[in-house]
Design a protein around this motif. Structure first.
Motif, PDB file in Angstrom:
ATOM      1  N   LEU A  38       0.832  -1.206   0.000  1.00 24.66           N
ATOM      2  CA  LEU A  38       0.000   0.000   0.000  1.00 24.66           C
ATOM      3  C   LEU A  38       0.865   1.253   0.000  1.00 24.66           C
ATOM      4  CD1 LEU A  38      -2.705   1.460   0.206  1.00 24.66           C
ATOM      5  CD2 LEU A  38      -2.601   1.160   2.699  1.00 24.66           C
ATOM      6  N   LEU A  39       1.916   1.261   0.796  1.00 30.43           N
ATOM      7  CA  LEU A  39       2.780   2.435   0.878  1.00 30.43           C
ATOM      8  C   LEU A  39       3.421   2.739  -0.475  1.00 30.43           C
ATOM      9  CD1 LEU A  39       3.917   4.588   2.771  1.00 30.43           C
ATOM     10  CD2 LEU A  39       5.839   3.061   3.261  1.00 30.43           C
ATOM     11  N   GLU A  40       3.730   1.689  -1.249  1.00 29.53           N
ATOM     12  CA  GLU A  40       4.316   1.901  -2.574  1.00 29.53           C
ATOM     13  C   GLU A  40       3.301   2.527  -3.519  1.00 29.53           C
ATOM     14  OE1 GLU A  40       6.723  -0.596  -6.055  1.00 29.53           O
ATOM     15  OE2 GLU A  40       6.333  -1.512  -4.089  1.00 29.53           O
ATOM     16  N   TRP A  41       2.045   2.054  -3.437  1.00 29.00           N
ATOM     17  CA  TRP A  41       0.987   2.656  -4.253  1.00 29.00           C
ATOM     18  C   TRP A  41       0.806   4.128  -3.892  1.00 29.00           C
ATOM     19  CZ3 TRP A  41      -0.256   0.629  -8.575  1.00 29.00           C
ATOM     20  CH2 TRP A  41      -0.380  -0.756  -8.735  1.00 29.00           C
ATOM     21  N   VAL A  42       0.873   4.432  -2.594  1.00 28.82           N
ATOM     22  CA  VAL A  42       0.734   5.817  -2.134  1.00 28.82           C
ATOM     23  C   VAL A  42       1.875   6.673  -2.686  1.00 28.82           C
ATOM     24  CG1 VAL A  42       0.772   7.339  -0.110  1.00 28.82           C
ATOM     25  CG2 VAL A  42      -0.524   5.199  -0.034  1.00 28.82           C
ATOM     26  N   ALA A  43       3.107   6.141  -2.623  1.00 31.05           N
ATOM     27  CA  ALA A  43       4.265   6.865  -3.134  1.00 31.05           C
ATOM     28  C   ALA A  43       4.129   7.136  -4.629  1.00 31.05           C
ATOM     29  CB  ALA A  43       5.542   6.068  -2.854  1.00 31.05           C
ATOM     30  N   VAL A  44       3.681   6.117  -5.377  1.00 27.85           N
ATOM     31  CA  VAL A  44       3.499   6.278  -6.826  1.00 27.85           C
ATOM     32  C   VAL A  44       2.405   7.297  -7.122  1.00 27.85           C
ATOM     33  CG1 VAL A  44       2.722   5.122  -8.926  1.00 27.85           C
ATOM     34  CG2 VAL A  44       4.373   3.995  -7.435  1.00 27.85           C
ATOM     35  N   ALA A  45       1.286   7.213  -6.367  1.00 29.62           N
ATOM     36  CA  ALA A  45       0.166   8.131  -6.588  1.00 29.62           C
ATOM     37  C   ALA A  45       0.577   9.580  -6.359  1.00 29.62           C
ATOM     38  CB  ALA A  45      -0.993   7.759  -5.661  1.00 29.62           C
ATOM     39  N   PHE A  46       1.319   9.818  -5.285  1.00 28.28           N
ATOM     40  CA  PHE A  46       1.766  11.180  -5.006  1.00 28.28           C
ATOM     41  C   PHE A  46       2.817  11.624  -6.020  1.00 28.28           C
ATOM     42  CE2 PHE A  46      -0.355  10.725  -0.925  1.00 28.28           C
ATOM     43  CZ  PHE A  46      -0.751  12.029  -0.647  1.00 28.28           C
ATOM     44  N   GLY A  47       3.646  10.692  -6.492  1.00 29.27           N
ATOM     45  CA  GLY A  47       4.633  11.035  -7.510  1.00 29.27           C
ATOM     46  C   GLY A  47       3.982  11.449  -8.814  1.00 29.27           C
ATOM     47  N   VAL A  48       2.943  10.717  -9.223  1.00 26.51           N
ATOM     48  CA  VAL A  48       2.205  11.055 -10.442  1.00 26.51           C
ATOM     49  C   VAL A  48       1.499  12.399 -10.271  1.00 26.51           C
ATOM     50  CG1 VAL A  48       0.251  10.408 -11.896  1.00 26.51           C
ATOM     51  CG2 VAL A  48       1.913   8.673 -11.200  1.00 26.51           C
ATOM     52  N   SER A  49       0.890  12.586  -9.097  1.00 27.47           N
ATOM     53  CA  SER A  49       0.189  13.844  -8.820  1.00 27.47           C
ATOM     54  C   SER A  49       1.146  15.030  -8.874  1.00 27.47           C
ATOM     55  CB  SER A  49      -0.485  13.782  -7.439  1.00 27.47           C
ATOM     56  OG  SER A  49      -1.433  12.748  -7.383  1.00 27.47           O
ATOM     57  N   GLU A  50       2.369  14.819  -8.382  1.00 21.22           N
ATOM     58  CA  GLU A  50       3.370  15.883  -8.395  1.00 21.22           C
ATOM     59  C   GLU A  50       3.658  16.340  -9.822  1.00 21.22           C
ATOM     60  OE1 GLU A  50       8.076  16.628  -7.208  1.00 21.22           O
ATOM     61  OE2 GLU A  50       7.221  14.614  -7.184  1.00 21.22           O
ATOM     62  N   VAL A  51       3.854  15.398 -10.732  1.00 24.69           N
ATOM     63  CA  VAL A  51       4.180  15.748 -12.115  1.00 24.69           C
ATOM     64  C   VAL A  51       2.994  16.428 -12.802  1.00 24.69           C
ATOM     65  CG1 VAL A  51       4.859  14.837 -14.363  1.00 24.69           C
ATOM     66  CG2 VAL A  51       5.875  13.903 -12.301  1.00 24.69           C
ATOM     67  N   LEU A  52       1.785  15.951 -12.525  1.00 23.07           N
ATOM     68  CA  LEU A  52       0.596  16.563 -13.119  1.00 23.07           C
ATOM     69  C   LEU A  52       0.408  17.994 -12.615  1.00 23.07           C
ATOM     70  CD1 LEU A  52      -1.915  13.558 -12.960  1.00 23.07           C
ATOM     71  CD2 LEU A  52      -0.754  14.475 -14.978  1.00 23.07           C
ATOM     72  N   LEU A  53       0.702  18.220 -11.330  1.00 15.33           N
ATOM     73  CA  LEU A  53       0.605  19.577 -10.776  1.00 15.33           C
ATOM     74  C   LEU A  53       1.699  20.475 -11.348  1.00 15.33           C
ATOM     75  CD1 LEU A  53      -0.202  18.675  -7.062  1.00 15.33           C
ATOM     76  CD2 LEU A  53      -1.685  19.973  -8.610  1.00 15.33           C
ATOM     77  N   ALA A  54       2.896  19.898 -11.573  1.00 13.40           N
ATOM     78  CA  ALA A  54       3.975  20.665 -12.198  1.00 13.40           C
ATOM     79  C   ALA A  54       3.581  21.081 -13.610  1.00 13.40           C
ATOM     80  CB  ALA A  54       5.260  19.845 -12.224  1.00 13.40           C
ATOM     81  N   LYS A  55       2.920  20.177 -14.327  1.00 15.30           N
ATOM     82  CA  LYS A  55       2.449  20.483 -15.676  1.00 15.30           C
ATOM     83  C   LYS A  55       1.514  21.689 -15.660  1.00 15.30           C
ATOM     84  CE  LYS A  55      -0.355  18.478 -19.412  1.00 15.30           C
ATOM     85  NZ  LYS A  55      -1.488  19.412 -19.245  1.00 15.30           N
ATOM     86  N   LYS A  56       0.704  21.789 -14.622  1.00 11.91           N
ATOM     87  CA  LYS A  56      -0.242  22.890 -14.479  1.00 11.91           C
ATOM     88  C   LYS A  56       0.393  24.132 -13.848  1.00 11.91           C
ATOM     89  CE  LYS A  56      -3.895  20.793 -16.103  1.00 11.91           C
ATOM     90  NZ  LYS A  56      -4.529  21.263 -17.372  1.00 11.91           N
ATOM     91  N   ASN A  57       1.708  24.072 -13.588  1.00 11.14           N
ATOM     92  CA  ASN A  57       2.414  25.190 -12.967  1.00 11.14           C
ATOM     93  C   ASN A  57       1.805  25.530 -11.610  1.00 11.14           C
ATOM     94  OD1 ASN A  57       4.339  27.267 -12.808  1.00 11.14           O
ATOM     95  ND2 ASN A  57       2.953  28.757 -13.746  1.00 11.14           N
TER      96      ASN A  57
END
Length: 208
Positions: A19-38
């Motif tokens: 579960l912790l790995e899924w959480v890490a991946v989810a937050f990592g993906v969210s980080e890049v998507l938020l970066a895309k949106k500046n």
């Protein structure tokens, strides 16, 4: 590097993912998507993902990778503060890299590559030290450019991603390879979105 797809291994990896790995991946993906949106929320989101990933790496006794995450953590805190800084030294707006930025970027990537190669060949049994060191050093440089809110961060990060995809795939780390491919695609659109915003500001300035 050999490339052979093992569907059973991929399914097994997915089933055994904690579960912790899924959480890490989810937050990592969210980080890049938020970066895309500046969006500045990329940094607190990324910090959560880094902390989760660090716990997993420590548990797996991957101490060198944990140190890399420490660098990402420091750069995330620095970037967060820099993006909020409205002074001339801050990064409240997207800008393009100048010659000084390019020199620093090349320095981080080049010296980081040499340093990591030395560490991998001296203290580990890595069988791909050149490529592994290159992936990390270019990611270091990209993180610095992102903290400075420079358009070219996407280029630097995608150079790292482009090399990392076949590297991870050859190591049968299919999930990480597919995730990196996803991040590569997002980074392409991130670059286009940031450039469009910059071009729009330039056009506005010219019309004033």
């Amino acid at each position: 590097m050999e490339f052979s797809f093992d569907a059973d291994l991929l399914l097994e990896q997915i089933q055994n993912t904690r579960l912790l790995e899924w959480v890490a991946v989810a937050f990592g993906v969210s980080e890049v998507l938020l970066a895309k949106k500046n969006n500045i929320w990329l940094y607190p989101t990324g910090i959560v993902g880094i902390l989760c990933g660090s716990i997993l790496l420590l548990d797996s006794k991957l101490y060198a990778e944990t140190l890399l995450h420490c660098y990402y953590l420091v750069m995330s805190v620095y970037g967060w503060a820099n993006w909020k800084n409205r002074s001339a030294t801050g990064a409240s707006q997207i800008t393009r890299s100048d010659s000084r930025d390019f020199a620093i970027t090349l320095g981080i990537a080049g010296l980081g590559w040499v340093f990591l190669y030395f560490m991998l060949t001296t203290f580990t049994d890595s069988d791909v030290p050149v490529i592994d060191a290159f992936v990390s050093s270019t990611a270091w440089a990209g993180m610095w450019l992102l903290a400075k809110r420079k358009l070219e961060n996407w280029i630097c990060l995608n150079i790292s991603n482009l090399v990392a995809i076949p590297l991870l795939y050859s190591k049968q780390l299919y999930m990480f390879s597919f995730l990196t491919l996803f991040l590569f695609i997002v980074a392409v659109f991130g670059y286009l979105d940031w450039r469009k915003e910059l071009d729009s500001k330039d056009e506005t300035l010219r019309s004033v």
